[in-house]
Enzyme design. Structure first.
Site, PDB file in Angstrom:
ATOM      1  CG  ASP A 146      -2.066   0.752   1.005  1.00 59.52           C
ATOM      2  OD1 ASP A 146      -3.207   0.417   0.809  1.00 59.52           O
ATOM      3  OD2 ASP A 146      -1.892   2.114   0.915  1.00 59.52           O
ATOM      4  CG  ASP A 167       2.193   4.392  -7.191  1.00 60.31           C
ATOM      5  OD1 ASP A 167       1.175   3.576  -7.346  1.00 60.31           O
ATOM      6  OD2 ASP A 167       2.431   5.531  -7.396  1.00 60.31           O
ATOM      7  CB  VAL A 168      -0.535  -0.963  -7.532  1.00 62.11           C
ATOM      8  CG1 VAL A 168      -0.651  -1.531  -6.256  1.00 62.11           C
ATOM      9  CG2 VAL A 168      -1.726   0.260  -7.811  1.00 62.11           C
ATOM     10  CG  ASN A 208      -8.774  -4.461  -2.447  1.00 66.07           C
ATOM     11  OD1 ASN A 208      -9.859  -4.428  -2.598  1.00 66.07           O
ATOM     12  ND2 ASN A 208      -8.189  -3.214  -1.564  1.00 66.07           N
ATOM     13  CE1 TYR A 237     -13.790   2.315  -9.357  1.00 67.15           C
ATOM     14  CE2 TYR A 237     -16.214   2.793  -9.463  1.00 67.15           C
ATOM     15  CZ  TYR A 237     -15.039   2.041  -8.944  1.00 67.15           C
ATOM     16  OH  TYR A 237     -15.428   1.198  -7.772  1.00 67.15           O
ATOM     17  CE  LYS A 251     -12.623  -0.998  -9.588  1.00 67.69           C
ATOM     18  NZ  LYS A 251     -11.633  -1.840  -8.797  1.00 67.69           N
ATOM     19  CB  THR A 270     -14.409   2.499   1.995  1.00 73.07           C
ATOM     20  OG1 THR A 270     -14.842   3.337   0.959  1.00 73.07           O
ATOM     21  CG2 THR A 270     -14.559   1.032   1.174  1.00 73.07           C
TER      22      THR A 270
END
Length: 254
Positions: free
Chosen positions: A37, A60-61, A87, A152, A156, A187
């Site tokens: 993360d 950082d992904v 995730n 977004y 997805k 969240t």
């Protein structure tokens, strides 16, 4: 019964929200978890709760070098990887397509979708050894759409389609690939957004109402299904786009 005993799980975006709930559920089910993360303070707080048998990597992904290093550190620490849970994600910004800047578009795709490319590229050989599995956190909006979130939604929808393609590609190696699809989930990111709206209480009622079961859940309901999908109980499940949505996609409530 600890259904994930001896499993090693590499989890991205696990320091808060759905990822945090999954990390805690995986640990409770007996797995050892390495969380990647970019929020180092939240990551350290999580690790303080999980204990020393788990680990974390700040990174950082979006960055190839960060993902490769995190995968390598997981194997170095635990000797193997049984599960990769992709995730990490963002829903920002909330805009129609024509109002979305190129940088915003690129950022959403880099975080939400290209990150899966990096984790797969550098983690697939480890999964071939363990005949492990991949779990992607997608969203029901990739199937049913959502206003003012065009980029977004596109990421997805891409995540769900990619999951099916990966399931076909890696089945010959005994590797399962599934996606989990929440609708609304409370969240920190969603709570912050709700608080900034002109009518926060109305937003909360709306988020409860869109779910056929009558309430917007916390991340634990997603985590419980995630534990199932990465466990041996789901050993014959692959290419599944699993709704965990309280029936939001059924369309009976507005």
């Amino acid at each position: 019964m600890a259904v994930l005993t001896d499993k090693v799980i590499f989890l991205t975006g696990g320091a808060s929200g759905i990822g945090k709930a999954c990390a805690e559920a995986y640990a409770k089910a007996g797995a050892r978890v390495l969380v990647m993360d970019k929020e180092e303070v939240l990551l350290n707080q999580l690790l303080g709760r999980l204990g020393n048998e788990h680990a974390g990597v700040a990174g950082d992904v979006q960055k190839e070098t960060d993902v490769r290093s995190a995968i390598e550190q997981t194997i170095s620490r635990f000797g193997k990887i049984d599960v990769i849970h992709n995730n990490a994600g963002t829903a920002h910004p909330s805009k129609p397509l024509d109002q979305t800047t190129e940088n915003e578009w690129d950022s959403l795709f880099s975080i939400n979708l290209k990150s899966v490319y990096w984790t797969t590229r550098y983690g697939i050989e480890a999964l071939k050894v363990t005949k492990g599995c991949i779990l992607n956190t997608s969203s029901m909006v990739g199937t049913i759409g959502q206003e003012n979130h065009a980029a977004y939604v596109a990421t997805k929808g891409g995540m769900s389609a990619l999951t099916k393609a990966m399931a076909l590609d890696y089945a010959p190696f005994g590797i399962r690939v599934n996606a989990i699809c929440p609708a609304g989930v409370w969240t920190p990111m969603l709570r912050q957004w709700a608080a900034q709206q002109p009518d926060p209480e109305g937003i909360e009622r709306y988020l409860d109402h869109i779910h056929t079961l009558g309430y917007c859940p916390e991340g634990d309901v997603i985590a419980d299904v995630a534990v199932f999908l990465v466990s041996e109980a789901a050993r014959f499940v692959t290419g599944c786009i699993m709704p965990v949505s309280g029936g939001a996609e059924l369309g009976y409530k507005k």
